[in-house]
Design an enzyme around this catalytic site. Structure first.
Site, PDB file in Angstrom:
ATOM      1  N   ASP A 171       0.829  -1.216   0.000  1.00  0.00           N
ATOM      2  CA  ASP A 171       0.000   0.000   0.000  1.00  0.00           C
ATOM      3  C   ASP A 171       0.862   1.263   0.000  1.00  0.00           C
ATOM      4  O   ASP A 171       0.686   2.151  -0.825  1.00  0.00           O
ATOM      5  CB  ASP A 171      -0.853   0.057   1.282  1.00  0.00           C
ATOM      6  CG  ASP A 171      -2.186  -0.658   1.131  1.00  0.00           C
ATOM      7  OD1 ASP A 171      -2.699  -0.727   0.017  1.00  0.00           O
ATOM      8  OD2 ASP A 171      -2.699  -1.145   2.159  1.00  0.00           O
ATOM      9  N   GLU A 175      -5.414   6.861   0.266  1.00  0.00           N
ATOM     10  CA  GLU A 175      -5.866   6.107   1.431  1.00  0.00           C
ATOM     11  C   GLU A 175      -4.841   6.152   2.574  1.00  0.00           C
ATOM     12  O   GLU A 175      -5.206   6.136   3.743  1.00  0.00           O
ATOM     13  CB  GLU A 175      -6.156   4.652   1.032  1.00  0.00           C
ATOM     14  CG  GLU A 175      -6.900   3.932   2.125  1.00  0.00           C
ATOM     15  CD  GLU A 175      -7.304   2.514   1.762  1.00  0.00           C
ATOM     16  OE1 GLU A 175      -6.962   2.036   0.679  1.00  0.00           O
ATOM     17  OE2 GLU A 175      -7.967   1.891   2.605  1.00  0.00           O
ATOM     18  N   ILE A 183      -3.798  -0.266  -3.056  1.00  0.00           N
ATOM     19  CA  ILE A 183      -4.211  -1.676  -3.209  1.00  0.00           C
ATOM     20  C   ILE A 183      -5.638  -1.781  -2.698  1.00  0.00           C
ATOM     21  O   ILE A 183      -5.888  -1.791  -1.492  1.00  0.00           O
ATOM     22  CB  ILE A 183      -3.334  -2.664  -2.402  1.00  0.00           C
ATOM     23  CG1 ILE A 183      -1.877  -2.632  -2.880  1.00  0.00           C
ATOM     24  CG2 ILE A 183      -3.888  -4.096  -2.559  1.00  0.00           C
ATOM     25  CD1 ILE A 183      -0.981  -3.659  -2.187  1.00  0.00           C
ATOM     26  N   ASP A 184      -6.574  -1.819  -3.634  1.00  0.00           N
ATOM     27  CA  ASP A 184      -7.966  -2.012  -3.246  1.00  0.00           C
ATOM     28  C   ASP A 184      -8.204  -3.522  -3.236  1.00  0.00           C
ATOM     29  O   ASP A 184      -7.804  -4.220  -4.166  1.00  0.00           O
ATOM     30  CB  ASP A 184      -8.867  -1.333  -4.278  1.00  0.00           C
ATOM     31  CG  ASP A 184     -10.336  -1.428  -3.912  1.00  0.00           C
ATOM     32  OD1 ASP A 184     -10.646  -1.468  -2.705  1.00  0.00           O
ATOM     33  OD2 ASP A 184     -11.171  -1.470  -4.836  1.00  0.00           O
ATOM     34  N   THR A 186      -7.438  -5.635  -0.273  1.00  0.00           N
ATOM     35  CA  THR A 186      -6.205  -6.153   0.352  1.00  0.00           C
ATOM     36  C   THR A 186      -6.320  -7.647   0.686  1.00  0.00           C
ATOM     37  O   THR A 186      -5.336  -8.375   0.580  1.00  0.00           O
ATOM     38  CB  THR A 186      -5.893  -5.370   1.637  1.00  0.00           C
ATOM     39  OG1 THR A 186      -7.057  -5.326   2.435  1.00  0.00           O
ATOM     40  CG2 THR A 186      -5.467  -3.971   1.320  1.00  0.00           C
ATOM     41  N   ASP A 194     -12.658   4.137  -3.287  1.00  0.00           N
ATOM     42  CA  ASP A 194     -13.165   2.791  -3.566  1.00  0.00           C
ATOM     43  C   ASP A 194     -14.160   2.764  -4.726  1.00  0.00           C
ATOM     44  O   ASP A 194     -14.575   1.679  -5.147  1.00  0.00           O
ATOM     45  CB  ASP A 194     -13.855   2.205  -2.317  1.00  0.00           C
ATOM     46  CG  ASP A 194     -12.851   1.654  -1.312  1.00  0.00           C
ATOM     47  OD1 ASP A 194     -11.772   1.214  -1.733  1.00  0.00           O
ATOM     48  OD2 ASP A 194     -13.159   1.670  -0.100  1.00  0.00           O
TER      49      ASP A 194
END
Ligand code: AMP
Ligand code: MG
Length: 355
Positions: free
Chosen positions: A48, A71, A145-146, A148, A289
Site C-alpha cells: 500500500d 488512502e 491496493i484495493d 487487500t 473505492d
C-alpha cells in the site's frame, strides 16, 4: 480538436502500471516466499505505502498543483521503529520508479532508469494524499491496493487512480494484475487495465497497454444476469443479495471478487450488476473505492447509484457521505433492480422491528 484530458489519461495509465510493478513485486517477494502468519498484514502495508508513494511522487512531478486524496499516510513510517518498513518501501518504490520507460512514459514524471527518490521525498509523497476533498477544483484519488484481502490470497485486487474535477470523475484507471483477460478462461492470460475518460468511453487493455478494446455493457439478459459482489460479507450483505436474487428469479449464483475489479468486469459484460448492500448502519464509503469504477460504469453505458437510487456524490470530502451501498448495472436493468432492492430493504426493516 484535441480530446480533453489526453495527458491526464496517459499519465494515469503510466502511474498505475508502475504501481502494479510494485504490488506484483511485493506479492512475489513477501507473500509467496515468506511464511505468513494468519492475519499478517505486513505485505499489504508495504505494498500500500510503496504503490501510493510511486503514484503520488509521479503526480507531484506531472501536476504539482493538484491535491490528492490517498488512502494512506506516512505517520507510522516516520516513527523511529518504522525504519525497517521505511527501508523496504524506499527500495520497492525506487525499483518501480526507475524501471525502463515504456510507450507513453515521460521522463519528466520522475520515471525511468536513474530516477530515484530519497526516503524523505517518498514519505512526503505518501503524505500528500491527505487532501480533504471537496466540491470544487481538481483532485486525484488513489487506492494503492484495493481489495487487500484478495491481494493476500493471490486473488483479485486493483490499483486505482482517478481524476475528479468539480466533483465529477473525469479520468479513471484500474490496474488488475490478477484478472484474466477473459473470465470464462481463468487459466488464460492475466493482467488487465481498465480506462475511462468522461465523454470518451471505456476501454480494456492488457496491463502492458497492448490490445485495447472498447467496452460496452450489454443490455439486460435474464438467463445470464447475476451479481458481482464482495467476497467479504462484512463489506456487502450476502444474505441481502440472495434475497434480491430470489425476487428477480435469477438462476446464476453471484460472482464474488474483491475490489473495484468488479466494476471492470461489469463494464466488459461479466455478471450484469455490481451490488453492494450495507451490512449495518453508518459505514461511509470512501471516494477512492468507487471513483474509477463509477466512471467505468457510466462510460460503458451503464448507470450507478447508491442502494436508495441516489447518484454518488464525489464532492463531499473523503467519503461518499450519505450514499449507502451501490447499485450499478445496464440502463435497462437499473429500475427493476432498484425496485427489488427496495422491496428487500423494507422486508429487512420490518423483520428488525418485529425482533
Ligand atoms: P470490496 O473488495 O469490494 O469488498 O471492497 C474493499 C473495500 O471495502 C476496502 O477498500 C474498504 O475501504 C471497504 N470497506 C471496509 N469496511 C467496509 C464496510 N463495513 N462496508 C463497506 N465497505 C467497506
Ligand atoms: Mg479500497
Amino acid at each position: 480538436m484535441s480530446l480533453a484530458y489526453t495527458t491526464e489519461k496517459q499519465f494515469a495509465i503510466s502511474a498505475v502500471q508502475r504501481a502494479c510493478l510494485v504490488t506484483s513485486s511485493v506479492f512475489n517477494k513477501l507473500v509467496k516466499n515468506e511464511t505468513l502468519v494468519k492475519g499478517d498484514k505486513s505485505p499489504v502495508t508495504v505494498g500500500d505505502y510503496s504503490a501510493q508513494a510511486v503514484i503520488s511522487s509521479m503526480l507531484h512531478r506531472a501536476f504539482p498543483k493538484d491535491p490528492i486524496v490517498g488512502e494512506e499516510d506516512a505517520a507510522d513510517l516516520r516513527a523511529e521503529n518504522g525504519a525497517l518498513l521505511r527501508n523496504r518501501i524506499v527500495e520497492l518504490a525506487n525499483e518501480a520508479l526507475s524501471a525502463e520507460l515504456g510507450i507513453g512514459d515521460i521522463p519528466e514524471w520522475g520515471i525511468g532508469p536513474g530516477s530515484k527518490q530519497t526516503a524523505d521525498e517518498l514519505l512526503d509523497a505518501i503524505d500528500r494524499g491527505n487532501y480533504e476533498g471537496g466540491r470544487s477544483g481538481r483532485m486525484w484519488t488513489i487506492d494503492p491496493i484495493d481489495g487487500t484481502k484478495g491481494f493476500l490470497r493471490g486473488e483479485q485486487y486493483a490499483v486505482c487512480l482517478a481524476l475528479i474535477v468539480d466533483a465529477q470523475v473525469q479520468v479513471g484507471v484500474l490496474g488488475c494484475p490478477n484478472l484474466p483477460l477473459d473470465l470464462s478462461k481463468p487459466d488464460g492470460d492475466k493482467g488487465c487495465l481498465f480506462i475511462a475518460v468522461k465523454g470518451q468511453g471505456a476501454q480494456q487493455m492488457k496491463l502492458n497497454g497492448a490490445d485495447p478494446i472498447p467496452l460496452t455493457m450489454p443490455p439486460y439478459s435474464p438467463s445470464t444476469f447475476t451479481f458481482l459482489e464482495s467476497v467479504e460479507a462484512a463489506h456487502s450483505s450476502h444474505s441481502t443479495t440472495s434475497r434480491i436474487s430470489a425476487i428477480l428469479g435469477l438462476t446464476q449464483p453471484p460472482i464474488r471478487m474483491d475490489s473495484q475489479v468488479k466494476y471492470g468486469c461489469l463494464a466488459r459484460g461479466d455478471g450484469g450488476a455490481y451490488l453492494r448492500m450495507p451490512t449495518g448502519v453508518g459505514y461511509k464509503e470512501k471516494i477512492w473505492d468507487h471513483a474509477t469504477g463509477s466512471l467505468l460504469v457510466t462510460e460503458s453505458g451503464g448507470i450507478i447509484t447508491d442502494s436508495r437510487g441516489h447518484p454518488l456524490d464525489f464532492g463531499l470530502g473523503r467519503t461518499l457521505g450519505e450514499n449507502y451501498g451501490v447499485i450499478a448495472t445496464a440502463k435497462d436493468a437499473h429500475d427493476r433492480l432498484l425496485s427489488a432492492v427496495q422491496e428487500v430493504v423494507k422486508q429487512e426493516q420490518a423483520e428488525a422491528v418485529s425482533k
